[in-house]
Structures are given as structure tokens and as C-alpha cells.
Design an enzyme around this catalytic site. Structure first.
Site, short mmCIF file in Angstrom:
data_model
loop_
_atom_site.label_atom_id
_atom_site.label_comp_id
_atom_site.label_asym_id
_atom_site.label_seq_id
_atom_site.Cartn_x
_atom_site.Cartn_y
_atom_site.Cartn_z
N ARG A 170 40.70 29.13 31.98
CA ARG A 170 42.10 28.84 32.54
C ARG A 170 42.42 27.51 32.08
O ARG A 170 43.48 27.15 31.42
CB ARG A 170 42.13 29.09 33.91
N ASP A 199 38.72 35.10 29.55
CA ASP A 199 39.65 35.68 30.43
C ASP A 199 41.01 35.91 30.15
O ASP A 199 41.34 35.73 28.86
CB ASP A 199 39.64 34.78 31.62
N HIS A 260 40.40 41.50 32.97
CA HIS A 260 40.66 40.02 32.49
C HIS A 260 40.15 39.81 30.98
O HIS A 260 39.46 38.74 30.51
CB HIS A 260 39.48 38.97 33.53
N GLU A 324 38.40 42.68 39.54
CA GLU A 324 40.11 42.92 39.56
C GLU A 324 40.25 43.80 38.31
O GLU A 324 41.29 43.49 37.69
CB GLU A 324 40.54 41.44 39.63
N TYR A 415 34.73 29.10 47.34
CA TYR A 415 35.57 28.74 46.29
C TYR A 415 36.03 27.34 46.31
O TYR A 415 36.99 26.92 47.03
CB TYR A 415 36.69 29.75 46.19
C1 ACM Z 1 37.31 36.43 41.34
O1 ACM Z 1 37.58 35.67 42.14
N1 ACM Z 1 38.06 37.38 40.94
C2 ACM Z 1 35.95 36.72 41.00
#
Ligand code: ACM
Length: 757
Positions: A170, A199, A260, A324, A415
Site C-alpha cells: 500500500r 497486493d 489481492h 479476502e 492490527y
Molecule cells: C487481512 O486483514 N485481510 C488479512
């Protein structure tokens, strides 16, 4: 030592530690060692001290030189490292000796500090290294000489995997930053750098066979039109891997699949499920739908990529993403569906399971183990695959029960893209607070697990996702000191929050000596201003958490521009000072300065102007702290719920001639995967839109609007023309929200002033 014995030893150590160890005995060692036995006397460290290492022991030599390097960096003390004398009796009484002994676990060590000398013993290179790190912390930071209280430390970690994940996709960080991160990780005995290299927003690893991965995939066009990107050459990666090994940090690379994958598919469209040749590297945050397809050529591509990855990274673990992976493209693609039918696979989840198994088997065949986010927990997952649990700790416990090794990395507790406090100094990030104490109190174990199951928990890891961390400096701020709390949870068998806070005072001084840009959230000064007769009333605070922990903090301040010290005026109650006075203050624990020095010079707006993060948000959709990417930076990032950009200023006195002024910014709305249809737009009165002012609710008829000028917000923060309020009286809640024609730009409030005359 096998793990069961290690745990028994750790439990025994916990019993010993239940006798309180005076803080001076361990002088700020983080993570807290398993066992500390205080003894009589002390060892003097100073210019006369020499450091001895066994002849021919390169690991001991490296550990000793690291100790000396650290003392040089934080204490200005440089000591000679020499080979131990052949006759131990000939050793000077001022020596520190590194010694190799059997009988220690893989990372275990022992330090004996006696008045006549210090020994650091371990069986392994890592043990010697961690002994050096602990010994470094036994000397108080600052002075080039000092005393280390006599004591014996026996230490070993609870968990083998103590990690941080760095997202370089990112935002891209320089190799120099990553090197420094590895260095400060080692100071906390953190030993895994999980490197998120690919990503949707960028592919950051040079792959020689597929140059477009970096010539195309490493670059995106950000919302302002600027090209953004970068990648790590294989030479840079080899250097970092070598440096990490010298710091006993294992780099676990992550190559994301099957989702991703936008950047990779933008570079090689034939690998994608949608066959979209126009796909570009994404400049938006959120969950994208672009997946790799299941064709043999795509697996060949991925295995070739992984082949180069294996050459670069000696780690036994290779992370292959798996999170995801929204299956829309797989479900919609006739080619993907036909391929699944030929393979006899039914359903999108089974297709992902097939994907994971194929890649995990490839890695196993090359002597490595696949790690994946917890979505890889599907029937047929190979038993050697490691599950990284991010959707809560329960995924890790489920994996352990199934018999897979697992790492705890849950959102939100670990996180680190969440802010750490409410202080104005917090940089952009997610608005929910994950405080230092939240991290410290994270509990990796689940009492319901059997001993056998618990052995599958390799350890824990915190994530540094960098959507809002544009620079390495911000990564450092978001990581420190929460990484210290993480390290203690991962290493130490016994935890005490008040004791950790006391040790953090010394650690913070070391951070400052090492020029680390750490967050001061737990000790930092929180200031509030109010208008008062004679100037501004200043309230200083942020001590309640420290007091709750049983500490006795105090704030000392100056009004003459001098640095505050423990003998400066004691803050006891709000101060009233003339506008323009410079206030400097810091938090102290006894004589030790715990916080950085805070300073401010309140102006005529102080006490009237409220910044967005001092207001209440109307909803709790997706709360973020954001900043404009161009123009003058705001004093603090803008707090906004992107699902509902609306703020409440509670309990304002309104009179007969009220006036509202506000400053706003137009931010890019670059988010995908949100339920954008639920966001209110289209109720603007003029083409650009307005900031509406309501009282006592946000759905009441608005009292008026502040029009958004077409050019407003193009360049950072814009102050809007004032709105005169109709005559009112009494105290009211004032609601401010934007009426706007579209989602993009996302208008956000920087500050508001409501005046009463
Ligand atoms: C994640 O936060 N998608 C691993």
C-alpha cells in the site's frame, strides 16, 4: 529443551517472580525475563570494562559486538571486545564474558551479574544475542558509566514466533527503513518479519523471469494524478535477508493469491480470472474482486515466482495470502467454471482449497511450509500448512484443534493501523483505539485447548497495514511502543501492566537515544483549552491510566520557554494564562521524565476552535483519521466516518448572534468494497455542495449552510465563509454534515468554531 519442559520451567520461573523484583534490579528490560534473582552488590560498567568472547566463537563475537554497539548508541560507551584469556583466573575483575554452554533451549540464555564480573551464557547464537540485548538494557540509559545490580537472569521465550507484518504494497518503504525496523525488532526480541510484498496496489519484489511484475505492477496512479510506487531489487532483498539473520530475525515473504492480485494481473492479464487487459494497478483501498485463474499456465507462473522467492528467502515459512478472495470473478467466468468442472471441483470455496493445496504441496516439495491467512482453513488443508488467524483469535484455536500450526494475528487487537490514543499527535489511521494496554492485555492462549493443541500455537504477530502510513517514520510511530507490549506477551511468562509501564520509561529514553519516532500516547500530555477571563484556561492531563495502574505520575510545566524538569512547577489544577503564552510540560514518574516535552502557545482561537477529533462522530461506520495529500497539513488528521461524514459538537451555548466558521478538506474517495449505496449524497443545494448546520439532531431543518466553493479543498485545508446563526438561546448540540453531489470528493471537517456574540 522440548516445549513441555520449557513450559514447566516457565511456570517455575513465574512462581519465583511472584516475589516482587525491585525495579532497579532489571532496569527496564523489555520483554521481562522469565526469572530474575536479585543478589547483593553491583557491577560497575565504564571505560575500564572489557568484553571477552571465546576464541573462534563467531556468534559470541557478534553478540558481544552488538552489545558494545548498543551501549555506544545509547550511552556513548565504547568497550573493547577481546578473546577470553586462556586462564580464567587471569580475567580482569571488570570483564563481561560471553560463554557457550549446553543445556539451554534454542533462544534461552543466562546472565550472571556479580560485583567482580558478568557472564552471559547460552547454547545458541540466538541465546547469546538475546543475552546481549538484555544486558544492554540492564545499564540505565544515558550515562557512559553506571552500575548494574548483581543478579541472575535465566530467560527463554514462551512462543517461538514473535512477529510484525509490514505492508510494503500500500505504501513503499525504503530498504534503509526496513533495515532499521529489523534492528529495532531485534531490540524487543521479536524474531519474524512477515513482509507483505504484493497486493492490489503494488507488486514490490523483483522477479527476473517476469519483469512486468515490477515495470508495470510496482506503479500506480494515485488519486491526485501522481505516479506512485517502487520495488525491491533481488540484491536489496539479499542484503536485508543477510542483515535480518545477523539480528536473528527471519523474514517470511508473502506473495498474495488467489486474491489481492490486481497488480500482478495488471502486469500479466492472462493470469486473471476476468481476462481484463485494461486492468490497472489499483489506487483504491478495500477488498478488490480480481483473482488469479486456475489454468495450468497460471500455476506455472506462480511456481516460477515462488521459485525465485525460495532462492531469495531461506525462511522455512512462505506466506501465500489466501485472505479476502471474493469469488465473483470465478463464479462469473465460463473459463474458470469449465476448468473447475474438468478438475471435478464444486463450489468456489473448494476451488480456493484446490488452489491452496496445490501451492502448499509445491512448497512442501521444496522443503518449505505454506502460511496463509485463516481463510485457507478448508477441507484438505495440508497438515504442515500454518494458519495465520486474523479474523479473531478463534481461527487460531480452531486450527490448533484441527492439528495445524497457527499464529495469532487478530484484528483489531493486533492490527497496528488503529490509532493508539485520542491525543492530537496521532497520525492518520483507523479511528478505533487499540491502546498499548489493549495490546499488553492480549491473551494468546485459550484455556479450553489441551496441551497437545496448545503446542500448535507458534506465537503471535501484529500487523502494520500501510494504507494510511505513508512513510516509514509513521510505521515506526504506529509500531512503537506497541511492539514492546507485543514482545512481552510473546516472550514473557508473567505479565504486570504497572511494572511494564515503569520499564517503558527507560525503554522510551532508549528509543529517544536511538532516534526512534515512537508514540508517546501512554505518557504524553493531553491538553484542553477554554476561554477564560484574562486569557485561556489550560487543562493538562492523561494521567488517569497511569494512576489506575497504581503509579504516581505528575506533570511539571514551565511558562518561560524552558524545558520542564521534575523540579519545575507541579501542575495541580487548570492554569489561566494570557493568550500567546508558551506552555511546556511533561509527565514524570518520580525524577524520571516519562513523556516527551509537550509545548503550545494558545492563540485567540484556543478554547473556541474544536478539531474534528474533538467532536463526536454521528455514526460508527468506517471511522478513519485522514489528511489531505496536498497543501498545508492540518494540525491533526481529520476524524471522519466515511460512511457518514457528520460531526456533533455537544452542549454549546448559543445566543442572539451566533456565528459558525469551519475549515474543510476535500479528500479522495478511493475505497472499494464498501456498501457505497448506503452513503448519503445528492441532497446538495448548489453544484458543489454545502456544510449544513443543525441543532439538537442532524435531521432537524438546517439553521443554515456554509457553501463549499468549487476550488475549496483542492489544496489542503480551506476555511469557509462564516455563517450567521439565527437568534437562539441556551445550550444545544450542534450537528455539522455535508450535503454533496457525489461520493468523490469526500468532504471532511478539519475544525469548527461556534461563537456566541
Ligand atoms: C487481512 O486483514 N485481510 C488479512
Amino acid at each position: 529443551m522440548i516445549r513441555r519442559e520449557l513450559r514447566a520451567a516457565v511456570r517455575a520461573a513465574a512462581l519465583i517472580l511472584s516475589v516482587a523484583v525491585p525495579i532497579t534490579a532489571h532496569c527496564g528490560v523489555i520483554p521481562l525475563p522469565a526469572e530474575i534473582v536479585a543478589e547483593v552488590g553491583s557491577f560497575n560498567v565504564g571505560a575500564a570494562t572489557v568484553v571477552h568472547v571465546p576464541r573462534g566463537d563467531a556468534d559470541a563475537d557478534q553478540a558481544a559486538r552488538y552489545l558494545v554497539e548498543l551501549w555506544t548508541r545509547t550511552n556513548g560507551l565504547t568497550l573493547p571486545v577481546t578473546v577470553s584469556p586462556a586462564n580464567p583466573g587471569a580475567a580482569s575483575t571488570d570483564s563481561i564474558s560471553f560463554e557457550r554452554h549446553s543445556g539451554f533451549g534454542p533462544e534461552a540464555y543466562e546472565i550472571n551479574v556479580a560485583p567482580h564480573g558478568v557472564t552471559v551464557s547460552a547454547a545458541s547464537a540466538a541465546g547469546l544475542f538475546y543475552g546481549a540485548v538484555t544486558l544492554w538494557q540492564l545499564l540505565p540509559p544515558g550515562g557512559a558509566a553506571g552500575q548494574i545490580p548483581a543478579q541472575t537472569i535465566r530467560d527463554m521465550p514462551t512462543y517461538a514466533w514473535r512477529g510484525l507484518m509490514l505492508d510494503s504494497a500500500r505504501h513503499f518503504q525504503s530498504p534503509a527503513f526496513i533495515r532499521s525496523m529489523i534492528d529495532w525488532m531485534a531490540l524487543h526480541k521479536l524474531n519474524v518479519l512477515h513482509w507483505h510484498l504484493t497486493d492490489d496496489q503494488g507488486w514490490r519484489l523483483e522477479i527476473r523471469k517476469y519483469p512486468r511484475l515490477t515495470s508495470v505492477g510496482a506503479w500506480r496512479v494515485d488519486p491526485g494524478g501522481a505516479r506512485y510506487g517502487g520495488f525491491y531489487t533481488q540484491g536489496e532483498v539479499r542484503d536485508l535477508v543477510r542483515f535480518a539473520a545477523s539480528r536473528h530475525v527471519q523474514i517470511v515473504p508473502e506473495i498474495e493469491m488467489p486474491g489481492h492480485a490486481t497488480a500482478a494481473i495488471a502486469a500479466y492479464p492472462s493470469m486473471g480470472a476476468a481476462g481484463d487487459g485494461a486492468l490497472r494497478v489499483s489506487a483504491s483501498w478495500g477488498v478488490h474482486t480480481h483473482l488469479f485463474n486456475l489454468e495450468p499456465g497460471t500455476f506455472e507462473f506462480l511456481e516460477n515466482v515462488l521459485g525465485e522467492v525460495l532462492e531469495l528467502f531461506p525462511s522455512r515459512y512462505i506466506h501465500v495470502g489466501g485472505d479476502e478472495a471474493v469469488k465473483d470473478e470465478w463464479n462469473a467466468s465460463p473459463t474458470v467454471q469449465a476448468r473447475a468442472r474438468r478438475l471435478g471441483i464444486h463450489g468456489a470455496d473448494a476451488m480456493q482449497a484446490y488452489f491452496t493445496q496445490k501451492i502448499a504441496k509445491f512448497l512442501s516439495a521444496h522443503g518449505r511450509r505454506a502460511v496463509g491467512w485463516d481463510e485457507i482453513m478448508q477441507p484438505g488443508l495440508p497438515s504442515d500448512a500454518v494458519v495465520m488467524a486474523w479474523r479473531g483469535a478463534s481461527g487460531a484455536h480452531a486450527a490448533a484443534i484441527k492439528g495445524n500450526d497457527t499464529v495469532l494475528a487478530p484484528d483489531p487487537a493486533l492490527y497496528f493501523d488503529h490509532r493508539q490514543s485520542k491525543l492530537a499527535a496521532e497520525p492518520p489511521g483507523r479511528l478505533i483505539i487499540i491502546s498499548l494496554e489493549d495490546v499488553y492485555r492480549f491473551e494468546p492462549g485459550d484455556p479450553a485447548l489441551s496441551d497437545l493443541q496448545r503446542r500448535h500455537i507458534l506465537g503471535l504477530q501484529a500487523e502494520l497495514w500501510t494504507e494510511y502510513m505513508t512513510t516509514g517514520q509513521r510505521v515506526e510511530w504506529m509500531a512503537l511502543p506497541r511492539a514492546a507490549a507485543l514482545a512481552e506477551v510473546g516472550w514473557s511468562s508473567r505479565r504486570s501492566w504497572p511494572d511494564f509501564l515503569r520499564r517503558l520509561v527507560s525503554m522510551s529514553a532508549r528509543y529517544r537515544a536511538l532516534n526512534l519516532d515512537y508514540a508517546d500516547s501512554v505518557f504524553g500530555i493531553d491538553a484542553h483549552f477554554a476561554r477564560a477571563a484574562g486569557g485561556v484556561s489550560v487543562t493538562l492531563g492523561n494521567l488517569s491510566e497511569l494512576k489506575d495502574a497504581g503509579l504516581d505520575p505528575s506533570i511539571h510545566y514551565t511558562l518561560d520557554g524552558r524545558e520542564p524538569s521534575a523540579t519545575s512547577a507541579l501542575y495541580e489544577a487548570p492554569l489561566t494564562v494570557p493568550v500567546g503564552t508558551e506552555i511546556r510540560a511533561a509527565t514524570f514518574l518520580g525524577p524520571q521524565q516519562a513523556s516527551r516535552t509537550w509545548s503550545s502557545r494558545p492563540d485567540a482561537h484556543a478554547g473556541v476552535r474544536r478539531s474534528s477529533h474533538e467532536l463526536e462522530l454521528c455514526g460508527n461506520g468506517v471511522g478513519l483519521l485522514l489528511e489531505p495529500s496536498t497543501g498545508a497539513a492540518p494540525d491533526a488528521p481529520l476524524a471522519v466516518d466515511i460512511m457518514n461524514p457528520c460531526w456533533i459538537y455537544r452542549d454549546v451555548e448559543l445566543g442572539s448572534a451566533g456565528r459558525v466558521t469551519a475549515a474543510v478538506a476535500a479528500l479522495p474517495f478511493n475505497y472499494v468494497g464498501l456498501d457505497a449505496a448506503k452513503i448519503r449524497v445528492g441532497d446538495n443545494r448548489t453544484p458543489v455542495g454545502e456544510l449544513e448546520v443543525h441543532v439538537d439532531g442532524c435531521d432537524t431543518a438546517s439553521l443554515g449552510v456554509l457553501p463549499l466553493a468549487p476550488a475549496a479543498g483542492k489544496d489542503g485545508i480551506t476555511e469557509l465563509p462564516a455563517l450567521k446563526l439565527p437568534p437562539l438561546s441556551g445550550r444545544h448540540d450542534v450537528c455539522l454534515r455535508f450535503a454533496r453531489p457525489r461520493l468523490d470528493p469526500l468532504w471532511a471537517l478539519d475544525w469548527v468554531e461556534i461563537e456566541n456574540q
